[in-house]
Motif scaffolding. Structure first.
Motif, PDB file in Angstrom:
ATOM      1  N   ASP A  22       0.774  -1.240  -0.082  1.00 11.36           N
ATOM      2  CA  ASP A  22      -0.031  -0.033   0.021  1.00 11.36           C
ATOM      3  C   ASP A  22       1.032   1.358   0.123  1.00 11.36           C
ATOM      4  O   ASP A  22       1.626   1.653   1.105  1.00 11.36           O
ATOM      5  CB  ASP A  22      -0.909   0.164   1.280  1.00 11.36           C
ATOM      6  N   ILE A  23       0.971   1.742  -1.123  1.00 13.27           N
ATOM      7  CA  ILE A  23       1.531   3.199  -1.084  1.00 13.27           C
ATOM      8  C   ILE A  23       1.117   4.154  -0.310  1.00 13.27           C
ATOM      9  O   ILE A  23      -0.259   4.551   0.198  1.00 13.27           O
ATOM     10  CB  ILE A  23       1.340   3.785  -2.696  1.00 13.27           C
ATOM     11  N   PRO A  24       1.935   4.967   0.564  1.00 14.40           N
ATOM     12  CA  PRO A  24       1.338   5.892   1.415  1.00 14.40           C
ATOM     13  C   PRO A  24       0.607   7.087   0.489  1.00 14.40           C
ATOM     14  O   PRO A  24       1.050   7.501  -0.496  1.00 14.40           O
ATOM     15  CB  PRO A  24       2.632   6.346   2.201  1.00 14.40           C
ATOM     16  N   ARG A  25      -0.497   7.598   1.127  1.00 21.23           N
ATOM     17  CA  ARG A  25      -1.177   8.625   0.462  1.00 21.23           C
ATOM     18  C   ARG A  25      -0.476   9.860  -0.016  1.00 21.23           C
ATOM     19  O   ARG A  25      -0.755  10.553  -0.877  1.00 21.23           O
ATOM     20  CB  ARG A  25      -2.418   8.918   1.532  1.00 21.23           C
ATOM     21  N   ASP A  26       0.526  10.338   0.831  1.00 21.76           N
ATOM     22  CA  ASP A  26       1.168  11.579   0.425  1.00 21.76           C
ATOM     23  C   ASP A  26       1.985  11.484  -0.740  1.00 21.76           C
ATOM     24  O   ASP A  26       2.037  12.403  -1.603  1.00 21.76           O
ATOM     25  CB  ASP A  26       2.236  12.064   1.749  1.00 21.76           C
ATOM     26  N   VAL A  27       2.505  10.233  -1.009  1.00 15.28           N
ATOM     27  CA  VAL A  27       3.145   9.942  -2.255  1.00 15.28           C
ATOM     28  C   VAL A  27       2.314   9.871  -3.401  1.00 15.28           C
ATOM     29  O   VAL A  27       2.484  10.518  -4.240  1.00 15.28           O
ATOM     30  CB  VAL A  27       4.002   8.760  -2.030  1.00 15.28           C
ATOM     31  N   GLN A  28       1.089   9.042  -3.367  1.00 16.67           N
ATOM     32  CA  GLN A  28       0.109   8.974  -4.301  1.00 16.67           C
ATOM     33  C   GLN A  28      -0.381  10.662  -4.580  1.00 16.67           C
ATOM     34  O   GLN A  28      -0.519  10.785  -5.891  1.00 16.67           O
ATOM     35  CB  GLN A  28      -0.956   8.297  -3.961  1.00 16.67           C
ATOM     36  N   ARG A  29      -0.762  11.288  -3.523  1.00 20.23           N
ATOM     37  CA  ARG A  29      -1.293  12.506  -3.906  1.00 20.23           C
ATOM     38  C   ARG A  29      -0.021  13.528  -4.720  1.00 20.23           C
ATOM     39  O   ARG A  29      -0.505  14.104  -5.650  1.00 20.23           O
ATOM     40  CB  ARG A  29      -1.420  13.186  -2.691  1.00 20.23           C
ATOM     41  N   LYS A  30       1.273  13.323  -4.520  1.00 17.57           N
ATOM     42  CA  LYS A  30       2.270  14.033  -5.271  1.00 17.57           C
ATOM     43  C   LYS A  30       2.348  13.390  -6.640  1.00 17.57           C
ATOM     44  O   LYS A  30       2.383  14.288  -7.549  1.00 17.57           O
ATOM     45  CB  LYS A  30       3.474  13.838  -4.514  1.00 17.57           C
ATOM     46  N   VAL A  31       2.473  12.110  -6.751  1.00 15.83           N
ATOM     47  CA  VAL A  31       2.344  11.646  -8.011  1.00 15.83           C
ATOM     48  C   VAL A  31       1.006  12.185  -8.993  1.00 15.83           C
ATOM     49  O   VAL A  31       1.233  12.433 -10.149  1.00 15.83           O
ATOM     50  CB  VAL A  31       2.493  10.223  -8.281  1.00 15.83           C
ATOM     51  N   LEU A  51       0.315   5.419 -11.194  1.00 17.90           N
ATOM     52  CA  LEU A  51      -0.772   5.841 -10.491  1.00 17.90           C
ATOM     53  C   LEU A  51      -1.604   4.246 -10.740  1.00 17.90           C
ATOM     54  O   LEU A  51      -2.031   3.864  -9.836  1.00 17.90           O
ATOM     55  CB  LEU A  51      -1.472   6.793 -10.856  1.00 17.90           C
ATOM     56  N   GLU A  52      -1.420   3.731 -11.951  1.00 21.56           N
ATOM     57  CA  GLU A  52      -2.459   2.517 -12.215  1.00 21.56           C
ATOM     58  C   GLU A  52      -1.741   1.332 -11.298  1.00 21.56           C
ATOM     59  O   GLU A  52      -2.552   0.532 -10.629  1.00 21.56           O
ATOM     60  CB  GLU A  52      -2.336   2.289 -13.547  1.00 21.56           C
ATOM     61  N   ASN A  53      -0.516   1.283 -11.375  1.00 26.49           N
ATOM     62  CA  ASN A  53       0.152   0.157 -10.615  1.00 26.49           C
ATOM     63  C   ASN A  53       0.044   0.488  -9.181  1.00 26.49           C
ATOM     64  O   ASN A  53      -0.355  -0.783  -8.379  1.00 26.49           O
ATOM     65  CB  ASN A  53       1.495   0.276 -10.642  1.00 26.49           C
ATOM     66  N   TYR A  54      -0.077   1.555  -8.427  1.00 27.73           N
ATOM     67  CA  TYR A  54      -0.401   1.743  -7.136  1.00 27.73           C
ATOM     68  C   TYR A  54      -1.863   1.212  -6.835  1.00 27.73           C
ATOM     69  O   TYR A  54      -2.003   0.121  -5.970  1.00 27.73           O
ATOM     70  CB  TYR A  54      -0.558   3.207  -6.950  1.00 27.73           C
ATOM     71  N   ASP A  55      -2.772   1.346  -7.797  1.00 29.19           N
ATOM     72  CA  ASP A  55      -4.045   0.927  -7.511  1.00 29.19           C
ATOM     73  C   ASP A  55      -4.291  -0.399  -7.573  1.00 29.19           C
ATOM     74  O   ASP A  55      -4.940  -1.259  -6.863  1.00 29.19           O
ATOM     75  CB  ASP A  55      -5.175   1.564  -8.497  1.00 29.19           C
ATOM     76  N   ALA A  56      -3.451  -0.911  -8.705  1.00 25.40           N
ATOM     77  CA  ALA A  56      -3.428  -2.558  -8.755  1.00 25.40           C
ATOM     78  C   ALA A  56      -2.889  -3.280  -8.005  1.00 25.40           C
ATOM     79  O   ALA A  56      -3.445  -4.497  -7.454  1.00 25.40           O
ATOM     80  CB  ALA A  56      -2.901  -2.801 -10.052  1.00 25.40           C
ATOM     81  N   ALA A  57      -1.971  -2.826  -7.108  1.00 20.66           N
ATOM     82  CA  ALA A  57      -1.328  -3.639  -5.951  1.00 20.66           C
ATOM     83  C   ALA A  57      -2.225  -3.639  -4.845  1.00 20.66           C
ATOM     84  O   ALA A  57      -2.320  -4.490  -4.422  1.00 20.66           O
ATOM     85  CB  ALA A  57       0.239  -2.558  -5.429  1.00 20.66           C
ATOM     86  N   THR A  58      -2.761  -2.347  -4.545  1.00 19.77           N
ATOM     87  CA  THR A  58      -3.653  -2.561  -3.433  1.00 19.77           C
ATOM     88  C   THR A  58      -5.058  -3.434  -3.673  1.00 19.77           C
ATOM     89  O   THR A  58      -5.230  -4.375  -2.529  1.00 19.77           O
ATOM     90  CB  THR A  58      -4.295  -1.136  -3.092  1.00 19.77           C
ATOM     91  N   ASP A  60      -4.922  -5.972  -5.715  1.00 23.48           N
ATOM     92  CA  ASP A  60      -4.676  -7.566  -5.842  1.00 23.48           C
ATOM     93  C   ASP A  60      -4.001  -8.000  -4.580  1.00 23.48           C
ATOM     94  O   ASP A  60      -3.732  -9.419  -4.502  1.00 23.48           O
ATOM     95  CB  ASP A  60      -3.793  -7.621  -7.389  1.00 23.48           C
ATOM     96  N   ARG A  61      -3.585  -7.101  -3.692  1.00 21.71           N
ATOM     97  CA  ARG A  61      -3.009  -7.344  -2.689  1.00 21.71           C
ATOM     98  C   ARG A  61      -1.460  -8.163  -3.129  1.00 21.71           C
ATOM     99  O   ARG A  61      -1.076  -9.203  -2.417  1.00 21.71           O
ATOM    100  CB  ARG A  61      -3.701  -8.422  -1.468  1.00 21.71           C
ATOM    101  N   ARG A  62      -0.670  -7.367  -4.113  1.00 22.24           N
ATOM    102  CA  ARG A  62       0.477  -7.948  -4.374  1.00 22.24           C
ATOM    103  C   ARG A  62       1.453  -6.699  -4.129  1.00 22.24           C
ATOM    104  O   ARG A  62       1.118  -5.514  -4.241  1.00 22.24           O
ATOM    105  CB  ARG A  62       0.327  -8.335  -5.938  1.00 22.24           C
ATOM    106  N   PRO A  63       2.785  -6.968  -3.974  1.00 18.69           N
ATOM    107  CA  PRO A  63       3.873  -5.807  -3.826  1.00 18.69           C
ATOM    108  C   PRO A  63       3.703  -4.784  -5.126  1.00 18.69           C
ATOM    109  O   PRO A  63       3.561  -5.239  -6.307  1.00 18.69           O
ATOM    110  CB  PRO A  63       5.049  -6.518  -3.845  1.00 18.69           C
TER     111      PRO A  63
END
Length: 310
Positions: A22-31, A51-58, A60-63
């Motif tokens: 799970d990417i931290p929210r501060d990082v996702q907002r900045k990207v 950004l699509e990869n961040y969402d897919a990781a969460t 699918d529960r994969r790194p």
């Protein structure tokens, strides 16, 4: 009343899962902000895919990245905390949690013996995973931060001298960008931590902590250092580098600078880059064994930055 070893083990397992996925929210907002402003079509494409990869990781529960870096820990221990089995039990639990989650998440077993290249297949070995410590007065809790950081590129050291001053630091900063960012070797956009002062080991340690343990948008409490952070953000993003080695203006997520008193004759500087896969998560374990997870490590407390005698 004490913090139980089993609590530490279970919390550290969950900590590694959250950090890896799970990417931290501060990082996702900045990207997201960078994606909206990036004008180079290739750099913009990369940011969209990040950004699509961040969402897919969460989902699918994969790194979030196939290269899951080198797991390490930062432990902030309250002065009044009591740990079952002491510090040795703490370190045993963190090593066990690393091995367990390497298998269960899974994490890529990246750590090998430097000569034989033997791999224990669990990210545990000689001096691995690293556990760094700090302490906090008037507290009976323990914070553990898991960071999965790459261990190949983006680290630099240079001994500057007082006469080099801020211009010399900026020149070193740009040299490090050219060294790694123009080939995408730091997997930018990245948070860049800069440690100034101390000795060689201290400035490098501070630069890594600055890169990994401060959230995006956080400024150093020293107004002159905070001003320099802002200047370097602009300088870095005006240098022509974009994500993953493409041209652009969105290579630097943030700049974090930390300082330490140095020898009068020198100004050592360490630089560390932490890529857009910001794998970090913190848990606070209370004396009654309650656990609370959060995204801000809050490593750089006033006590940690204390100056002169009390």
């Amino acid at each position: 009343i004490m913090i139980h070893t089993n609590t530490i083990l279970e919390a550290a397992r969950e900590l590694n899962i959250k950090a890896a996925i799970d990417i931290p929210r501060d990082v996702q907002r900045k990207v997201e902000q960078m994606e909206a402003k990036e004008t180079n079509q290739y750099s913009h494409y990369v940011l969209v895919k990040i950004l699509e990869n961040y969402d897919a990781a969460t989902k699918d529960r994969r790194p979030m990245c196939a290269d899951t870096g080198l797991p390490r820990y930062y432990a902030k221990i309250g002065n009044n905390a009591v740990i079952e089995g002491g510090m040795v039990a703490l370190e045993k639990a963190l090593r066990q949690a690393t091995a367990d989650t390497t298998s269960s998440i899974p994490l890529r077993p990246n750590r090998v013996h430097p000569f034989s290249r033997k791999d224990n297949n669990n990210n545990v070995g000689l001096h691995a995973p690293t556990v760094d410590y700090s302490f906090e007065p008037d507290a009976d809790w323990m914070d553990i931060t898991a960071v999965h950081k790459g261990g190949l590129f983006g680290g630099e050291y240079r001994m500057l001298f007082p006469a080099d001053g801020i211009p010399g630091l900026k020149r070193f900063f740009l040299d490090s960008l050219a060294e790694f960012l123009r080939r995408g070797m730091s997997c930018q956009p990245a948070v860049i931590g800069i440690g100034v002062g101390g000795t060689k080991d201290v400035c490098v340690r501070l630069s890594k902590e600055a890169a990994c343990l401060r959230i995006i948008g956080d400024r150093n409490p020293d107004p002159e250092i905070a001003k320099l952070e802002e200047e370097l953000i602009k300088l870095g993003n005006d240098a022509g580098f974009g994500p993953m080695g493409f041209p652009g203006n969105s290579a630097v997520l943030d700049i974090h600078i930390e300082a330490a008193h140095a020898h009068t004759g020198g100004m050592p500087v360490g630089i560390q880059q932490f890529c857009y896969a910001q794998r970090r998560k913190t848990v606070r374990i209370f004396l009654d064994n309650r656990v609370e997870y959060r995204e801000d490590p809050n490593w750089f407390t006033p006590y940690y930055r204390r100056d002169t005698i009390e």
